[in-house]
Design a protein around this motif. Structure first.
Motif, PDB file in Angstrom:
ATOM      1  N   UNK A  90       0.823  -1.215   0.000  1.00  0.00           N
ATOM      2  CA  UNK A  90       0.000   0.000   0.000  1.00  0.00           C
ATOM      3  C   UNK A  90       0.856   1.264   0.000  1.00  0.00           C
ATOM      4  N   UNK A  91       2.161   1.099   0.062  1.00  0.00           N
ATOM      5  CA  UNK A  91       3.053   2.249   0.085  1.00  0.00           C
ATOM      6  C   UNK A  91       3.146   2.904   1.442  1.00  0.00           C
ATOM      7  N   UNK A  92       2.765   2.189   2.495  1.00  0.00           N
ATOM      8  CA  UNK A  92       2.808   2.729   3.850  1.00  0.00           C
ATOM      9  C   UNK A  92       3.997   2.154   4.623  1.00  0.00           C
ATOM     10  N   UNK A  93       4.263   2.721   5.781  1.00  0.00           N
ATOM     11  CA  UNK A  93       5.394   2.306   6.607  1.00  0.00           C
ATOM     12  C   UNK A  93       4.951   1.288   7.648  1.00  0.00           C
ATOM     13  N   UNK A  94       5.487   0.067   7.614  1.00  0.00           N
ATOM     14  CA  UNK A  94       5.167  -0.900   8.666  1.00  0.00           C
ATOM     15  C   UNK A  94       5.902  -0.544   9.963  1.00  0.00           C
ATOM     16  N   UNK A  95       5.151  -0.392  11.041  1.00  0.00           N
ATOM     17  CA  UNK A  95       5.726  -0.080  12.349  1.00  0.00           C
ATOM     18  C   UNK A  95       5.374  -1.230  13.289  1.00  0.00           C
ATOM     19  N   UNK A  96       6.389  -2.002  13.650  1.00  0.00           N
ATOM     20  CA  UNK A  96       6.206  -3.197  14.463  1.00  0.00           C
ATOM     21  C   UNK A  96       6.411  -2.799  15.922  1.00  0.00           C
ATOM     22  N   UNK A  97       5.433  -3.109  16.768  1.00  0.00           N
ATOM     23  CA  UNK A  97       5.478  -2.636  18.152  1.00  0.00           C
ATOM     24  C   UNK A  97       5.161  -3.772  19.107  1.00  0.00           C
ATOM     25  N   UNK A  98       5.983  -3.949  20.127  1.00  0.00           N
ATOM     26  CA  UNK A  98       5.625  -4.963  21.112  1.00  0.00           C
ATOM     27  C   UNK A  98       6.699  -5.235  22.141  1.00  0.00           C
ATOM     28  N   UNK A  99       6.274  -5.970  23.167  1.00  0.00           N
ATOM     29  CA  UNK A  99       7.179  -6.336  24.243  1.00  0.00           C
ATOM     30  C   UNK A  99       7.388  -7.829  24.354  1.00  0.00           C
ATOM     31  N   UNK A 100       6.789  -8.615  23.441  1.00  0.00           N
ATOM     32  CA  UNK A 100       6.976 -10.062  23.458  1.00  0.00           C
ATOM     33  C   UNK A 100       8.192 -10.386  22.604  1.00  0.00           C
ATOM     34  N   UNK A 101       9.342 -10.453  23.258  1.00  0.00           N
ATOM     35  CA  UNK A 101      10.611 -10.526  22.548  1.00  0.00           C
ATOM     36  C   UNK A 101      10.755 -11.689  21.601  1.00  0.00           C
ATOM     37  N   UNK A 102      10.354 -12.887  22.016  1.00  0.00           N
ATOM     38  CA  UNK A 102      10.530 -14.054  21.158  1.00  0.00           C
ATOM     39  C   UNK A 102       9.720 -13.922  19.875  1.00  0.00           C
ATOM     40  N   UNK A 103       8.518 -13.360  19.978  1.00  0.00           N
ATOM     41  CA  UNK A 103       7.692 -13.166  18.787  1.00  0.00           C
ATOM     42  C   UNK A 103       8.374 -12.192  17.822  1.00  0.00           C
ATOM     43  N   UNK A 104       8.912 -11.105  18.352  1.00  0.00           N
ATOM     44  CA  UNK A 104       9.584 -10.116  17.500  1.00  0.00           C
ATOM     45  C   UNK A 104      10.800 -10.740  16.833  1.00  0.00           C
ATOM     46  N   UNK A 105      11.567 -11.481  17.611  1.00  0.00           N
ATOM     47  CA  UNK A 105      12.763 -12.111  17.066  1.00  0.00           C
ATOM     48  C   UNK A 105      12.407 -13.099  15.952  1.00  0.00           C
ATOM     49  N   UNK A 106      11.377 -13.891  16.189  1.00  0.00           N
ATOM     50  CA  UNK A 106      10.942 -14.843  15.163  1.00  0.00           C
ATOM     51  C   UNK A 106      10.397 -14.124  13.943  1.00  0.00           C
ATOM     52  N   UNK A 107       9.682 -13.034  14.155  1.00  0.00           N
ATOM     53  CA  UNK A 107       9.119 -12.267  13.047  1.00  0.00           C
ATOM     54  C   UNK A 107      10.222 -11.699  12.149  1.00  0.00           C
ATOM     55  N   UNK A 108      11.284 -11.223  12.764  1.00  0.00           N
ATOM     56  CA  UNK A 108      12.391 -10.650  12.005  1.00  0.00           C
ATOM     57  C   UNK A 108      13.229 -11.715  11.312  1.00  0.00           C
TER      58      UNK A 108
END
Length: 307
Positions: A90-108
């Motif tokens: 869509x031409x927008x900026x994805x802003x990933x926000x959270x405090x669940x570290x393992x989920x963020x690490x896996x997502x990246x």
């Protein structure tokens, strides 16, 4: 490689406020990476963005399932990555926000999810559960270190389930659990902002947040959670289980409130330990005590996204 902005940090440090500010400045859409915010009706205790805040910037990964339904990390990552791709299209900026570290690490992609199917072993589970209860986690970690020193070093204190799984897989396959997992490879060009502040300031914010949550109706949500099956993930969430004693009549409200504040402070400490030990390339900033740096940070994000 798709560019994304990631905001991490402990509870009550101001992640939501920053995500809203950047979202409005950068034509962004917010992807919540929180293992509890996927549950409908659990808004106050999970610190979910309010309807007014969600109206300012589009939000994703909220209210996906009922509180009594399971929602695995694999399901979460698959859907979240789809949302990120759609935001980019869509031409927008994805802003990933959270405090669940393992989920963020896996997502990246820092720690890809291991697709390893171990065979259930009730005797193994019972034996190690009893030893951990009587002797602590040290014998379990030592047993794992003999077969897989890398996993024994990588898995953080208190992560008993992960220690047991790594040991079981290593025993059943004859190979170190760490050897069976793919090499970490980040799949996004991510600018990671870490929010933190002085410990005493953070703890004061946590205490105030608990007071505010109770005034907003947290007890009503806790009653709903208390009625869930014991197997429900939401029933184990910090923010609810500490209030069950009061709801049962076995604890005063003041004592339950103090227990919730203490549990939340300890959780924040664990979050910071995890982020510091497990994530790299983090730009740590203190917007609580240095709010004037927000303009500089916004400028850096604009420059990053335009590169």
């Amino acid at each position: 490689m798709q560019k994304i902005i990631v905001i991490i940090g402990p509870t009550a440090v101001g992640k939501t406020a920053l995500s809203l500010a950047l979202g409005q400045q950068l034509n962004g859409e917010i992807v919540s990476v929180d293992s509890m915010q996927v549950y409908r009706h659990l808004d106050i205790g999970t610190a979910k963005a309010t309807p007014e805040e969600q109206a300012l910037v589009p939000h994703h990964m909220l209210d996906l399932v009922e509180p009594d339904q399971p929602y695995s990390v694999a399901q979460f990552i698959e859907r979240a990555q789809g949302e990120i791709a759609a935001i980019g299209q869509r031409g927008h900026t994805p802003i990933i926000v959270g405090g669940t570290g393992f989920y963020i690490q896996a997502l990246l992609g820092d720690r890809p999810l291991a697709k390893i199917e171990e065979q259930p072993d009730p005797d193994f589970e019972a034996t190690w559960d009893a030893r951990v209860q009587n002797e602590g986690e040290a014998p379990l970690r030592q047993a794992l270190a003999q077969l897989d020193p890398i996993s024994a070093e990588r898995i953080l204190p208190g992560q008993i389930r992960r220690l047991k799984r790594a040991l079981l897989v290593s025993q059943q396959t004859g190979q170190p659990f760490s050897d069976l997992q793919p090499e970490p490879k980040r799949i996004y060009d991510a600018y990671i902002i870490g929010l933190n502040t002085e410990r005493s300031v953070l703890y004061d914010r946590i205490n105030k947040r608990v007071d505010d949550m109770l005034e907003a109706g947290l007890l009503d949500e806790a009653r709903l959670v208390q009625q869930l099956p014991d197997s429900a993930t939401a029933k184990k969430a910090i923010g609810y289980k500490e209030l069950f004693g009061y709801l049962d009549g076995t604890m005063s409200l003041e004592a339950a409130k103090d227990a919730l504040k203490q549990a939340s402070r300890r959780y924040a400490k664990r979050q910071l330990t995890w982020f510091n030990n497990q994530m790299h390339d983090v730009d740590w900033v203190d917007l609580v005590q240095n709010p004037d740096t927000l303009n500089d940070l916004t400028g850096k994000m604009q420059e990053f996204m335009s590169e």
